[in-house]
Scaffold this motif. Structure first.
Motif, PDB file in Angstrom:
ATOM      1  N   ALA A  45       0.837  -1.203   0.000  1.00  0.00           N
ATOM      2  CA  ALA A  45       0.000   0.000   0.000  1.00  0.00           C
ATOM      3  C   ALA A  45       0.870   1.252   0.000  1.00  0.00           C
ATOM      4  N   ASN A  46       1.929   1.228   0.787  1.00  0.00           N
ATOM      5  CA  ASN A  46       2.848   2.357   0.854  1.00  0.00           C
ATOM      6  C   ASN A  46       3.448   2.642  -0.531  1.00  0.00           C
ATOM      7  N   LYS A  47       3.880   1.603  -1.220  1.00  0.00           N
ATOM      8  CA  LYS A  47       4.473   1.776  -2.556  1.00  0.00           C
ATOM      9  C   LYS A  47       3.460   2.331  -3.544  1.00  0.00           C
ATOM     10  N   LYS A  48       2.229   1.835  -3.491  1.00  0.00           N
ATOM     11  CA  LYS A  48       1.187   2.307  -4.418  1.00  0.00           C
ATOM     12  C   LYS A  48       0.836   3.770  -4.140  1.00  0.00           C
ATOM     13  N   LEU A  49       0.760   4.120  -2.861  1.00  0.00           N
ATOM     14  CA  LEU A  49       0.429   5.503  -2.518  1.00  0.00           C
ATOM     15  C   LEU A  49       1.574   6.447  -2.877  1.00  0.00           C
ATOM     16  N   GLN A  50       2.804   5.980  -2.748  1.00  0.00           N
ATOM     17  CA  GLN A  50       3.946   6.799  -3.184  1.00  0.00           C
ATOM     18  C   GLN A  50       3.901   7.025  -4.691  1.00  0.00           C
ATOM     19  N   LYS A  51       3.547   5.976  -5.449  1.00  0.00           N
ATOM     20  CA  LYS A  51       3.434   6.123  -6.908  1.00  0.00           C
ATOM     21  C   LYS A  51       2.321   7.102  -7.266  1.00  0.00           C
ATOM     22  N   ALA A  52       1.176   6.986  -6.578  1.00  0.00           N
ATOM     23  CA  ALA A  52       0.058   7.903  -6.835  1.00  0.00           C
ATOM     24  C   ALA A  52       0.482   9.340  -6.546  1.00  0.00           C
ATOM     25  N   ASN A  53       1.219   9.530  -5.461  1.00  0.00           N
ATOM     26  CA  ASN A  53       1.694  10.867  -5.103  1.00  0.00           C
ATOM     27  C   ASN A  53       2.656  11.395  -6.163  1.00  0.00           C
ATOM     28  N   ASP A  54       3.545  10.549  -6.642  1.00  0.00           N
ATOM     29  CA  ASP A  54       4.480  10.938  -7.697  1.00  0.00           C
ATOM     30  C   ASP A  54       3.731  11.356  -8.956  1.00  0.00           C
ATOM     31  N   ILE A  55       2.698  10.613  -9.302  1.00  0.00           N
ATOM     32  CA  ILE A  55       1.896  10.946 -10.485  1.00  0.00           C
ATOM     33  C   ILE A  55       1.212  12.299 -10.310  1.00  0.00           C
ATOM     34  N   LEU A  56       0.666  12.548  -9.134  1.00  0.00           N
ATOM     35  CA  LEU A  56       0.011  13.841  -8.882  1.00  0.00           C
ATOM     36  C   LEU A  56       1.006  14.989  -9.023  1.00  0.00           C
ATOM     37  N   HIS A  57       2.232  14.784  -8.551  1.00  0.00           N
ATOM     38  CA  HIS A  57       3.251  15.829  -8.699  1.00  0.00           C
ATOM     39  C   HIS A  57       3.636  16.019 -10.163  1.00  0.00           C
ATOM     40  N   ARG A  58       3.698  14.933 -10.923  1.00  0.00           N
ATOM     41  CA  ARG A  58       4.001  15.031 -12.357  1.00  0.00           C
ATOM     42  C   ARG A  58       2.895  15.770 -13.100  1.00  0.00           C
ATOM     43  N   LEU A  59       1.647  15.479 -12.727  1.00  0.00           N
ATOM     44  CA  LEU A  59       0.528  16.185 -13.342  1.00  0.00           C
ATOM     45  C   LEU A  59       0.622  17.682 -13.068  1.00  0.00           C
ATOM     46  N   GLY A  60       0.959  18.037 -11.838  1.00  0.00           N
ATOM     47  CA  GLY A  60       1.112  19.453 -11.486  1.00  0.00           C
ATOM     48  C   GLY A  60       2.264  20.102 -12.224  1.00  0.00           C
ATOM     49  N   ALA A  61       3.367  19.361 -12.377  1.00  0.00           N
ATOM     50  CA  ALA A  61       4.538  19.918 -13.067  1.00  0.00           C
ATOM     51  C   ALA A  61       4.269  20.123 -14.552  1.00  0.00           C
ATOM     52  N   GLY A  62       3.329  19.372 -15.096  1.00  0.00           N
ATOM     53  CA  GLY A  62       3.042  19.469 -16.527  1.00  0.00           C
ATOM     54  C   GLY A  62       1.995  20.503 -16.891  1.00  0.00           C
ATOM     55  N   LEU A  63       1.514  21.249 -15.914  1.00  0.00           N
ATOM     56  CA  LEU A  63       0.479  22.252 -16.206  1.00  0.00           C
ATOM     57  C   LEU A  63       1.016  23.381 -17.068  1.00  0.00           C
ATOM     58  N   ASN A  64       0.176  23.851 -17.976  1.00  0.00           N
ATOM     59  CA  ASN A  64       0.499  25.002 -18.819  1.00  0.00           C
ATOM     60  C   ASN A  64      -0.192  26.217 -18.197  1.00  0.00           C
ATOM     61  N   TYR A  65       0.579  27.037 -17.506  1.00  0.00           N
ATOM     62  CA  TYR A  65      -0.014  28.161 -16.784  1.00  0.00           C
ATOM     63  C   TYR A  65      -0.495  29.274 -17.701  1.00  0.00           C
ATOM     64  N   GLU A  66      -0.160  29.176 -18.983  1.00  0.00           N
ATOM     65  CA  GLU A  66      -0.693  30.140 -19.945  1.00  0.00           C
ATOM     66  C   GLU A  66      -2.169  29.857 -20.224  1.00  0.00           C
ATOM     67  N   ALA A  67      -2.646  28.691 -19.784  1.00  0.00           N
ATOM     68  CA  ALA A  67      -4.041  28.312 -20.009  1.00  0.00           C
ATOM     69  C   ALA A  67      -4.997  29.119 -19.133  1.00  0.00           C
ATOM     70  N   GLY A  68      -4.459  29.830 -18.157  1.00  0.00           N
ATOM     71  CA  GLY A  68      -5.306  30.692 -17.344  1.00  0.00           C
ATOM     72  C   GLY A  68      -5.661  30.097 -15.998  1.00  0.00           C
ATOM     73  N   ILE A  69      -6.809  30.513 -15.490  1.00  0.00           N
ATOM     74  CA  ILE A  69      -7.234  30.196 -14.127  1.00  0.00           C
ATOM     75  C   ILE A  69      -7.393  28.699 -13.900  1.00  0.00           C
ATOM     76  N   ILE A  70      -7.783  27.958 -14.946  1.00  0.00           N
ATOM     77  CA  ILE A  70      -7.984  26.519 -14.773  1.00  0.00           C
ATOM     78  C   ILE A  70      -6.680  25.831 -14.367  1.00  0.00           C
ATOM     79  N   ALA A  71      -5.551  26.292 -14.917  1.00  0.00           N
ATOM     80  CA  ALA A  71      -4.256  25.704 -14.550  1.00  0.00           C
ATOM     81  C   ALA A  71      -3.958  25.969 -13.074  1.00  0.00           C
TER      82      ALA A  71
END
Length: 142
Positions: A45-71
């Motif tokens: 469970a710890n490994k799966k939750l760490q992977k999920a957390n890593d994915i959430l951080h990757r999703l955040g890092a990939g945001l295009n802030y030029e897209a406006g308020i939604i980003a």
């Protein structure tokens, strides 16, 4: 994620498709973490939750802030979920994981719907814009 796809297959995906894959991988890890906690397999469970957390951080890092308020709003949401995953991991709390799971499911569903709409008939979208323009011009002339 590279276990499912070869590295070259991932490089052939669009950023939008990669985002959809990240949502799916996050969902899978969260669902499996719930199962692992239920079975008292806390190490897995710890490994799966760490992977999920890593994915959430990757999703955040990939945001295009030029897209406006939604980003900006997605950034806050990704950070919130990442914090909740850490809390859930610390306490092995399935209810917190389910909360995050529901948010990711909603995001994934919306993302996939937006991708389908984008790939819909582009000529129809152009016609719709032209009709809206013509209607507006007609209204101004009257």
């Amino acid at each position: 994620m590279t276990g499912i796809f070869t590295e070259s297959a991932i490089h052939q995906k669009s950023p939008q498709e990669i985002t959809a894959l990240l949502y799916e991988a996050c969902l899978t890890n969260l669902e499996e973490a719930i199962e692992d906690i239920t079975n008292k397999d806390y190490v897995f469970a710890n490994k799966k939750l760490q992977k999920a957390n890593d994915i959430l951080h990757r999703l955040g890092a990939g945001l295009n802030y030029e897209a406006g308020i939604i980003a900006d709003q997605l950034d806050v949401l990704y950070n919130y979920m990442a914090d909740k995953v850490v809390e859930a991991n610390l306490h092995k709390d399935v209810s917190i994981i389910k909360e995050v799971l529901q948010i990711v499911e909603d995001l994934s569903s919306s993302w996939n719907q937006a991708m389908q709409n984008k790939h819909a008939d582009p000529k129809a979208a152009i016609r719709q814009k032209a009709l809206a323009y013509e209607k507006n011009v007609f209204m101004e002339d009257n």
